[in-house]
Design a protein around this motif. Structure first.
Motif, PDB file in Angstrom:
ATOM      1  N   ARG A 175      63.449 -33.858  36.750  1.00 22.30           N
ATOM      2  CA  ARG A 175      64.620 -34.113  35.914  1.00 22.30           C
ATOM      3  C   ARG A 175      65.042 -35.577  35.998  1.00 22.30           C
ATOM      4  NH1 ARG A 175      64.245 -30.656  32.163  1.00 22.30           N
ATOM      5  NH2 ARG A 175      63.952 -28.527  32.968  1.00 22.30           N
ATOM      6  N   LYS A 176      64.864 -36.188  37.159  1.00 23.22           N
ATOM      7  CA  LYS A 176      65.207 -37.599  37.286  1.00 23.22           C
ATOM      8  C   LYS A 176      64.299 -38.457  36.431  1.00 23.22           C
ATOM      9  CE  LYS A 176      66.167 -41.170  40.709  1.00 23.22           C
ATOM     10  NZ  LYS A 176      66.206 -41.526  42.144  1.00 23.22           N
ATOM     11  N   ILE A 177      63.001 -38.122  36.409  1.00 22.14           N
ATOM     12  CA  ILE A 177      62.056 -38.863  35.568  1.00 22.14           C
ATOM     13  C   ILE A 177      62.404 -38.676  34.100  1.00 22.14           C
ATOM     14  CG2 ILE A 177      59.636 -38.954  34.818  1.00 22.14           C
ATOM     15  CD1 ILE A 177      58.821 -38.277  37.654  1.00 22.14           C
ATOM     16  N   SER A 178      62.725 -37.459  33.720  1.00 24.43           N
ATOM     17  CA  SER A 178      62.999 -37.155  32.317  1.00 24.43           C
ATOM     18  C   SER A 178      64.313 -37.769  31.837  1.00 24.43           C
ATOM     19  CB  SER A 178      63.038 -35.636  32.125  1.00 24.43           C
ATOM     20  OG  SER A 178      63.435 -35.298  30.818  1.00 24.43           O
ATOM     21  N   ASP A 179      65.343 -37.778  32.706  1.00 25.84           N
ATOM     22  CA  ASP A 179      66.681 -38.172  32.254  1.00 25.84           C
ATOM     23  C   ASP A 179      66.982 -39.653  32.471  1.00 25.84           C
ATOM     24  OD1 ASP A 179      66.995 -35.523  31.601  1.00 25.84           O
ATOM     25  OD2 ASP A 179      68.077 -35.020  33.447  1.00 25.84           O
ATOM     26  N   THR A 180      66.452 -40.257  33.537  1.00 31.18           N
ATOM     27  CA  THR A 180      66.859 -41.625  33.865  1.00 31.18           C
ATOM     28  C   THR A 180      65.723 -42.617  33.981  1.00 31.18           C
ATOM     29  OG1 THR A 180      66.773 -41.141  36.247  1.00 31.18           O
ATOM     30  CG2 THR A 180      68.883 -40.758  35.107  1.00 31.18           C
ATOM     31  N   VAL A 181      64.568 -42.197  34.464  1.00 35.68           N
ATOM     32  CA  VAL A 181      63.492 -43.163  34.742  1.00 35.68           C
ATOM     33  C   VAL A 181      62.769 -43.578  33.474  1.00 35.68           C
ATOM     34  CG1 VAL A 181      61.333 -43.547  35.993  1.00 35.68           C
ATOM     35  CG2 VAL A 181      63.212 -42.285  37.074  1.00 35.68           C
ATOM     36  N   LEU A 182      62.369 -42.617  32.658  1.00 42.20           N
ATOM     37  CA  LEU A 182      61.600 -42.899  31.444  1.00 42.20           C
ATOM     38  C   LEU A 182      62.501 -42.805  30.220  1.00 42.20           C
ATOM     39  CD1 LEU A 182      58.304 -40.934  32.213  1.00 42.20           C
ATOM     40  CD2 LEU A 182      58.798 -43.354  32.575  1.00 42.20           C
ATOM     41  N   CYS A 183      62.317 -43.748  29.323  1.00 45.38           N
ATOM     42  CA  CYS A 183      63.183 -43.816  28.132  1.00 45.38           C
ATOM     43  C   CYS A 183      62.361 -43.953  26.865  1.00 45.38           C
ATOM     44  CB  CYS A 183      64.166 -44.977  28.253  1.00 45.38           C
ATOM     45  SG  CYS A 183      65.253 -44.881  29.689  1.00 45.38           S
ATOM     46  N   THR A 184      61.317 -43.185  26.709  1.00 50.03           N
ATOM     47  CA  THR A 184      60.533 -43.230  25.484  1.00 50.03           C
ATOM     48  C   THR A 184      61.212 -42.416  24.400  1.00 50.03           C
ATOM     49  OG1 THR A 184      59.220 -41.338  26.216  1.00 50.03           O
ATOM     50  CG2 THR A 184      58.371 -43.529  26.740  1.00 50.03           C
ATOM     51  N   SER A 185      60.878 -42.718  23.168  1.00 46.50           N
ATOM     52  CA  SER A 185      61.530 -42.041  22.040  1.00 46.50           C
ATOM     53  C   SER A 185      61.105 -40.585  21.921  1.00 46.50           C
ATOM     54  CB  SER A 185      61.223 -42.780  20.733  1.00 46.50           C
ATOM     55  OG  SER A 185      59.814 -42.831  20.518  1.00 46.50           O
ATOM     56  N   GLU A 186      59.887 -40.272  22.327  1.00 43.53           N
ATOM     57  CA  GLU A 186      59.375 -38.904  22.249  1.00 43.53           C
ATOM     58  C   GLU A 186      59.149 -38.361  23.651  1.00 43.53           C
ATOM     59  OE1 GLU A 186      56.634 -37.771  18.720  1.00 43.53           O
ATOM     60  OE2 GLU A 186      56.103 -39.838  19.220  1.00 43.53           O
ATOM     61  N   GLN A 187      59.949 -37.387  24.052  1.00 42.62           N
ATOM     62  CA  GLN A 187      59.793 -36.696  25.326  1.00 42.62           C
ATOM     63  C   GLN A 187      59.842 -35.199  25.057  1.00 42.62           C
ATOM     64  OE1 GLN A 187      62.385 -37.864  28.482  1.00 42.62           O
ATOM     65  NE2 GLN A 187      61.869 -40.037  28.378  1.00 42.62           N
ATOM     66  N   ILE A 188      58.769 -34.523  25.412  1.00 37.61           N
ATOM     67  CA  ILE A 188      58.669 -33.090  25.124  1.00 37.61           C
ATOM     68  C   ILE A 188      58.236 -32.378  26.394  1.00 37.61           C
ATOM     69  CG2 ILE A 188      57.566 -31.324  23.697  1.00 37.61           C
ATOM     70  CD1 ILE A 188      56.991 -33.522  21.646  1.00 37.61           C
ATOM     71  N   GLU A 189      58.988 -31.361  26.778  1.00 37.12           N
ATOM     72  CA  GLU A 189      58.612 -30.548  27.933  1.00 37.12           C
ATOM     73  C   GLU A 189      57.629 -29.473  27.496  1.00 37.12           C
ATOM     74  OE1 GLU A 189      61.857 -28.997  30.132  1.00 37.12           O
ATOM     75  OE2 GLU A 189      62.903 -30.930  30.314  1.00 37.12           O
ATOM     76  N   ILE A 190      56.562 -29.326  28.248  1.00 37.75           N
ATOM     77  CA  ILE A 190      55.515 -28.360  27.907  1.00 37.75           C
ATOM     78  C   ILE A 190      55.295 -27.434  29.089  1.00 37.75           C
ATOM     79  CG2 ILE A 190      54.325 -29.736  26.161  1.00 37.75           C
ATOM     80  CD1 ILE A 190      52.543 -30.859  28.210  1.00 37.75           C
ATOM     81  N   GLU A 191      54.856 -26.212  28.773  1.00 41.77           N
ATOM     82  CA  GLU A 191      54.737 -25.181  29.799  1.00 41.77           C
ATOM     83  C   GLU A 191      53.370 -24.508  29.818  1.00 41.77           C
ATOM     84  OE1 GLU A 191      57.845 -22.399  29.180  1.00 41.77           O
ATOM     85  OE2 GLU A 191      59.473 -23.844  29.464  1.00 41.77           O
ATOM     86  N   THR A 192      52.448 -24.871  28.933  1.00 41.47           N
ATOM     87  CA  THR A 192      51.134 -24.225  28.888  1.00 41.47           C
ATOM     88  C   THR A 192      50.028 -25.268  28.914  1.00 41.47           C
ATOM     89  OG1 THR A 192      51.036 -24.209  26.468  1.00 41.47           O
ATOM     90  CG2 THR A 192      52.080 -22.318  27.534  1.00 41.47           C
TER      91      THR A 192
END
Length: 513
Positions: free
Chosen positions: A96-113
């Motif tokens: 969550r830290k990487i997703s919310d604060t560390v990386l700031c790219t325009s396209e961020q998609i969480e994947i599960e498969t």
């Protein structure tokens, strides 16, 4: 022979298999287990890159496909920020830290498969994985090479934009968005092809598109069971009406974003296919073959004049050789007296019947055209020189072909290029008219013309009559068919494709139309 006929019968009468639902493999919490599955699925392919690192006791992995991502953004925008940060707590908190604060790219998609991982890394995404957490983060850092935006070779205009579609899907979407700056312009993406996983995009205006046409289009696209889709021509036959054996297509194609935007503003739906520098347009009417962007950039009287030239050139391209053979073989009295003697002398001086002679010349011309199209460009001049010498002067002087026949073929060839999008049906119909004229004379030509006309009139494109607005007739829509009215008149009332007379788009969504 009997077995061969039965096999053909089974091929064409067998119902299409239903699209299989793909099984998905959920991600594991173990980074090593996930990467092992990926390496097995890719069979340790050389372009699969997995970068692992350990930070504050937490293991991370960054998965990419070499050549599909921007290496500079990957190094300075993903790997450096992730490695320079300190992490505490559980793997989920680190994710969550990487997703919310560390990386700031325009396209961020969480994947599960695992299947989603395959799809995203092969589309130019970088996937970040954290050991101990069963989710991954896909980052859009595409960096593959592509051709720059330039004017399309097959759809040239004198006045207007010089931009044409290119291969990447996102670039084509931006070319349309630049011209349609309204939130009503919607882009809807889908994936087709069980192996290629080709992305396609439906482009339409939400306020004027027909919901029935949109539902039917999605239904036909979802029924496509192809393994690979390399071009828009792969899916075009699936968008046609069932049982349609017409030479003409109910699916339009254009390489110009301004043309596509004009069609979208009339209620059409454009289909962009990733990897193809063109867009499919549905529904599509027969009269639209004769409309170009230059018609709306020039004065109304000149646009009307050029449009009539296109109609005349089309009929000359398909019917002139057949009429010439029919009159020369069965009705020579229809020739003017001064012309009759020259044509009769030319026919008598050649060894082949007039119909065979015309077919042979057209066949040789098609061979030369195909050779000039496929061969390396530096050798194209050689084809022109050989064609001029062999088919032109030498063949006439040797008495193998007649000069009137050669002139008819040359005029037909020139007229066939006036409407490049109609060249394929024109080339085939031309041979059929020659054969009909050779056997049945002018009556055979007219009979075949009536058959083609009936076929066109009975065709529909997504429940829109293919010959609209000529048949069924609409006076309002006729202002942009045989005559191009001025913009002051065209702007008074806008017509959509679903408002054409004789439409049945309010019926069921079944494809048995």
């Amino acid at each position: 022979m009997y077995r061969f006929i039965n096999e053909l019968k089974d091929i064409y009468q067998k119902s299409e298999p239903k699209k299989k639902e793909e099984k998905t493999t959920p991600l594991s919490k173990s980074l090593d287990e996930n990467t092992a599955i990926l390496e097995k699925r890719f069979d340790k392919s050389a372009d699969l890159t997995i970068h692992k690192m350990t930070l504050n006791g937490i293991r991370f992995g960054i998965i990419t496909i070499e050549g599909m991502v921007n290496k500079e953004i990957l190094a300075f925008g993903v790997i450096r920020p992730v490695s320079n940060e300190s992490y505490e707590g559980t793997p989920e908190e680190a994710f969550r830290k990487i997703s919310d604060t560390v990386l700031c790219t325009s396209e961020q998609i969480e994947i599960e498969t695992i299947e989603d991982v395959d799809k995203f890394i092969m589309s130019g995404f970088a996937v970040v994985a954290v050991d101990g957490y069963a989710k991954m983060l896909a980052l859009g850092i595409q960096g593959f090479s592509f051709r720059s935006v330039s004017e399309p070779d097959s759809d040239v205009v004198q006045r207007g934009s010089k931009e044409g579609f290119v291969e990447p899907l996102r670039i084509n979407m931006s070319l349309i968005r630049r011209r349609m700056k309204t939130p009503k312009m919607k882009f809807e993406t889908m994936t087709i092809g069980s192996e290629s996983k080709t992305d396609i995009c439906l482009c339409y205006m939400t306020d004027i598109v027909s919901p029935s046409i949109l539902r039917k289009l999605k239904k036909r696209l979802n029924s496509i069971n192809l393994k690979t889709v390399m071009a828009s021509g792969y899916i075009a036959p699936y968008l046609e009406q069932k049982g349609d054996f017409s030479f003409f297509s109910g699916v339009g194609i254009s390489e110009r974003p301004d043309t596509v935007c004009g069609k979208i503003s009339e209620g059409r739906i454009a289909i962009l296919v990733d990897g193809t520098p063109s867009a499919l347009i549905v529904p599509f009417l027969f009269v639209e073959y004769f409309q170009t962007l230059d018609d709306y950039s020039n004065r109304a009287y000149f646009a009307t004049f050029t449009r009539w030239l296109k109609y005349i050139a089309f009929f000359i391209a398909i019917m002139l050789p057949g009429v010439y053979v029919a009159v020369g073989s069965f009705h020579p009295e229809l020739f003017p007296s001064q012309l009759l003697g020259k044509i009769a002398g030319s026919i008598a001086a050649t060894p082949m019947p007039l119909g065979v002679e015309t077919i042979v010349i057209h066949f040789v011309y098609e061979i030369m055209r195909e050779a000039g199209l496929r061969m390396p460009q530096p050798l194209g001049h050689a084809v022109s020189i050989v064609g001029a010498l062999v088919i032109g002067e030498t063949a006439v002087n040797a008495g193998l072909i007649g000069a009137p026949t050669l002139m008819v073929v040359a005029l037909t060839a020139i007229c066939s290029y006036v409407i490049p999008s109609l060249y394929a049906p024109t080339a085939v119909l031309r041979f059929l008219f020659i054969i009909a004229g050779s056997f049945l004379g002018i009556w055979g030509v007219m009979l075949l013309f009536c058959m083609v006309l009936v076929n066109i009139c009975g065709k529909k494109s997504f429940d829109i009559p293919y010959t609209a607005p000529v048949s069924p007739f609409s006076m309002t829509a006729m202002r942009d068919v045989f005559v191009r009215a001025g913009w002051k008149l065209l702007s008074k009332s806008t017509s959509t494709i679903q408002s054409m007379p004789g439409t049945e788009i309010q019926g069921s969504d079944d494809d048995d139309d």
